[in-house]
Design a protein around this motif. Sequence first.
Motif, PDB file in Angstrom:
ATOM      1  N   ASP A 178       0.806  -1.214   0.000  1.00 52.27           N
ATOM      2  CA  ASP A 178       0.000   0.000   0.000  1.00 52.27           C
ATOM      3  C   ASP A 178       0.843   1.269   0.000  1.00 52.27           C
ATOM      4  N   ILE A 179       2.178   1.127  -0.140  1.00 49.58           N
ATOM      5  CA  ILE A 179       3.001   2.320  -0.304  1.00 49.58           C
ATOM      6  C   ILE A 179       3.744   2.315  -1.649  1.00 49.58           C
ATOM      7  N   ASP A 180       3.294   1.494  -2.589  1.00 53.29           N
ATOM      8  CA  ASP A 180       3.937   1.462  -3.904  1.00 53.29           C
ATOM      9  C   ASP A 180       3.944   2.840  -4.553  1.00 53.29           C
ATOM     10  N   TRP A 181       2.845   3.572  -4.404  1.00 48.75           N
ATOM     11  CA  TRP A 181       2.749   4.896  -5.005  1.00 48.75           C
ATOM     12  C   TRP A 181       3.768   5.851  -4.392  1.00 48.75           C
ATOM     13  N   LEU A 182       4.061   5.676  -3.105  1.00 52.89           N
ATOM     14  CA  LEU A 182       5.075   6.505  -2.467  1.00 52.89           C
ATOM     15  C   LEU A 182       6.476   6.167  -2.979  1.00 52.89           C
ATOM     16  N   VAL A 183       6.709   4.905  -3.266  1.00 50.35           N
ATOM     17  CA  VAL A 183       7.991   4.512  -3.857  1.00 50.35           C
ATOM     18  C   VAL A 183       8.155   5.207  -5.204  1.00 50.35           C
ATOM     19  N   GLY A 184       7.075   5.268  -5.969  1.00 48.81           N
ATOM     20  CA  GLY A 184       7.114   5.980  -7.245  1.00 48.81           C
ATOM     21  C   GLY A 184       7.425   7.453  -7.070  1.00 48.81           C
ATOM     22  N   TRP A 185       6.856   8.057  -6.022  1.00 43.54           N
ATOM     23  CA  TRP A 185       7.136   9.471  -5.755  1.00 43.54           C
ATOM     24  C   TRP A 185       8.586   9.682  -5.343  1.00 43.54           C
ATOM     25  N   VAL A 186       9.149   8.764  -4.551  1.00 41.20           N
ATOM     26  CA  VAL A 186      10.561   8.869  -4.187  1.00 41.20           C
ATOM     27  C   VAL A 186      11.422   8.855  -5.444  1.00 41.20           C
ATOM     28  N   MET A 187      11.119   7.936  -6.347  1.00 39.69           N
ATOM     29  CA  MET A 187      11.876   7.829  -7.589  1.00 39.69           C
ATOM     30  C   MET A 187      11.711   9.094  -8.430  1.00 39.69           C
ATOM     31  N   ALA A 188      10.489   9.622  -8.491  1.00 37.68           N
ATOM     32  CA  ALA A 188      10.234  10.835  -9.266  1.00 37.68           C
ATOM     33  C   ALA A 188      10.947  12.036  -8.660  1.00 37.68           C
ATOM     34  N   GLN A 189      10.964  12.115  -7.318  1.00 37.57           N
ATOM     35  CA  GLN A 189      11.622  13.237  -6.665  1.00 37.57           C
ATOM     36  C   GLN A 189      13.124  13.222  -6.960  1.00 37.57           C
ATOM     37  N   ARG A 190      13.731  12.031  -6.940  1.00 38.93           N
ATOM     38  CA  ARG A 190      15.153  11.934  -7.241  1.00 38.93           C
ATOM     39  C   ARG A 190      15.426  12.300  -8.709  1.00 38.93           C
ATOM     40  N   SER A 191      14.438  12.082  -9.559  1.00 36.94           N
ATOM     41  CA  SER A 191      14.619  12.330 -10.994  1.00 36.94           C
ATOM     42  C   SER A 191      14.203  13.741 -11.397  1.00 36.94           C
ATOM     43  N   GLY A 192      13.676  14.524 -10.453  1.00 40.64           N
ATOM     44  CA  GLY A 192      13.323  15.910 -10.728  1.00 40.64           C
ATOM     45  C   GLY A 192      11.962  16.131 -11.333  1.00 40.64           C
ATOM     46  N   CYS A 193      11.070  15.140 -11.227  1.00 39.05           N
ATOM     47  CA  CYS A 193       9.745  15.310 -11.834  1.00 39.05           C
ATOM     48  C   CYS A 193       8.624  14.924 -10.859  1.00 39.05           C
ATOM     49  N   LEU A 194       8.838  15.177  -9.575  1.00 36.93           N
ATOM     50  CA  LEU A 194       7.838  14.806  -8.576  1.00 36.93           C
ATOM     51  C   LEU A 194       6.504  15.494  -8.840  1.00 36.93           C
ATOM     52  N   GLY A 195       6.526  16.791  -9.114  1.00 32.33           N
ATOM     53  CA  GLY A 195       5.283  17.526  -9.327  1.00 32.33           C
ATOM     54  C   GLY A 195       4.572  17.198 -10.619  1.00 32.33           C
ATOM     55  N   SER A 196       5.245  16.499 -11.521  1.00 34.10           N
ATOM     56  CA  SER A 196       4.612  16.078 -12.773  1.00 34.10           C
ATOM     57  C   SER A 196       4.543  14.556 -12.875  1.00 34.10           C
ATOM     58  N   ALA A 197       4.606  13.889 -11.728  1.00 28.73           N
ATOM     59  CA  ALA A 197       4.383  12.440 -11.679  1.00 28.73           C
ATOM     60  C   ALA A 197       2.890  12.204 -11.493  1.00 28.73           C
ATOM     61  N   LEU A 198       2.249  11.660 -12.489  1.00 27.10           N
ATOM     62  CA  LEU A 198       0.802  11.477 -12.505  1.00 27.10           C
ATOM     63  C   LEU A 198       0.473   9.992 -12.452  1.00 27.10           C
ATOM     64  N   ALA A 199      -0.808   9.684 -12.334  1.00 26.15           N
ATOM     65  CA  ALA A 199      -1.215   8.283 -12.272  1.00 26.15           C
ATOM     66  C   ALA A 199      -2.658   8.141 -12.746  1.00 26.15           C
ATOM     67  N   ILE A 200      -2.978   6.944 -13.168  1.00 24.07           N
ATOM     68  CA  ILE A 200      -4.357   6.556 -13.470  1.00 24.07           C
ATOM     69  C   ILE A 200      -4.887   5.840 -12.241  1.00 24.07           C
ATOM     70  N   CYS A 245      -3.565  18.446 -10.204  1.00 32.94           N
ATOM     71  CA  CYS A 245      -2.367  18.031 -10.948  1.00 32.94           C
ATOM     72  C   CYS A 245      -2.700  17.238 -12.207  1.00 32.94           C
ATOM     73  N   GLU A 246      -3.990  17.007 -12.470  1.00 30.79           N
ATOM     74  CA  GLU A 246      -4.461  16.348 -13.694  1.00 30.79           C
ATOM     75  C   GLU A 246      -4.232  14.847 -13.702  1.00 30.79           C
ATOM     76  N   TYR A 247      -4.333  14.218 -12.530  1.00 31.36           N
ATOM     77  CA  TYR A 247      -4.403  12.759 -12.499  1.00 31.36           C
ATOM     78  C   TYR A 247      -5.649  12.302 -13.261  1.00 31.36           C
ATOM     79  N   VAL A 248      -5.618  11.080 -13.749  1.00 29.80           N
ATOM     80  CA  VAL A 248      -6.751  10.520 -14.491  1.00 29.80           C
ATOM     81  C   VAL A 248      -7.506   9.568 -13.565  1.00 29.80           C
ATOM     82  N   MET A 266       6.264  19.997 -19.316  1.00 30.90           N
ATOM     83  CA  MET A 266       7.412  19.428 -18.600  1.00 30.90           C
ATOM     84  C   MET A 266       7.398  17.911 -18.753  1.00 30.90           C
ATOM     85  N   PRO A 267       8.539  17.267 -18.592  1.00 37.28           N
ATOM     86  CA  PRO A 267       8.542  15.800 -18.608  1.00 37.28           C
ATOM     87  C   PRO A 267       7.611  15.254 -17.525  1.00 37.28           C
ATOM     88  N   PHE A 268       6.736  14.357 -17.906  1.00 38.12           N
ATOM     89  CA  PHE A 268       5.820  13.748 -16.938  1.00 38.12           C
ATOM     90  C   PHE A 268       5.933  12.244 -16.987  1.00 38.12           C
TER      91      PHE A 268
END
Length: 311
Positions: A95-117, A135-138, A163-165
């Motif tokens: 139940d924290i998989d989405w947070l792992v994705g945010w950690v990865m996005a933050q390290r890559s410089g695209c946390l604010g443009s990391a979206l999800a369905i 933020c335009e999540y779907v 921006m890269p998303f």
Amino acid sequence: MAIPAVVAIVPVGILFILSGLIVNLMQAVLFILIRPISKKLYRKINKVVAELLWLELIWLIDWWAGIKVELYVDSETFKLMGKEHALLICNHRSDIDWLVGWVMAQRSGCLGSALAIMKKEAMFLPVIGWSMWFCEYVFLERSWSKDESTLKSGFRRLEDFPMPFWLALFVEGTRFTQSKLMAAQEYAASRGLPIPRNVLLPRTKGFVSSVSHMRSFVPAIYDCTLAIPNNQPPPTLLRMFRGQSSVIKLQIRRHPMQDLPETGDGIGQWCKDVFVTKLHSKGDVLCILDLIHDKALPLPLILNMRFESWS
């Protein structure tokens, strides 16, 4: 730093809600005043504002709980992360998989443009769901007759994203549990499909729609595999709030979008084939290290996703 959950959750929760409501108010003002004039400017400012909220959760997983995310990826893919649009597909282990994705996005410089369905119910969650909407999540209703048009309109909105998303899609459609795995195994056996042991069977309609509508402006698919070592407790939100650490292994493979089949059936089969590679392991829980030792997954670069390893 294991502490009673209520002692941690109450003050952290109050802080998150209060600061989140301020962020929501800022996003609403931007949406009303800036977006009608310039959608591009709105998106750039909103990215920064949203990150103010998301970084609080990054702090929880990274510093409070000390959860270690080990990233296994080739050097070329690593260089492109955060510098290009990408569709992310992943198995859903905790139940924290989405947070792992945010950690990865933050390290890559695209946390604010990391979206999800995501399922539509998440949109109505105070603070976090509202911020995702800005933020335009779907958001989907899990009814294809309604979701098909929702996906199309969502993808069209992303065509001019400045921006890269990253757009994340959990193609299994639900989080992994043993009962769901048993149901998937029964279904696979009845249809003559490979029997899953570590992942559920992918639901390909959303993926096919994503590729069909975004292949003209999204250059790559990131095929992500999350794994929890057999000797580690599974990460949960409760463990995170209590400050209990975990280890998560994440493997990423980049596939150029142009390499995917052109037909809907071909795209769906490609997704199924990708998930077949996640079925192999020595034990009941997928362990990337087992796959490395078996030479099933050549992974030339291993990174510890903690801040200090990036110097």
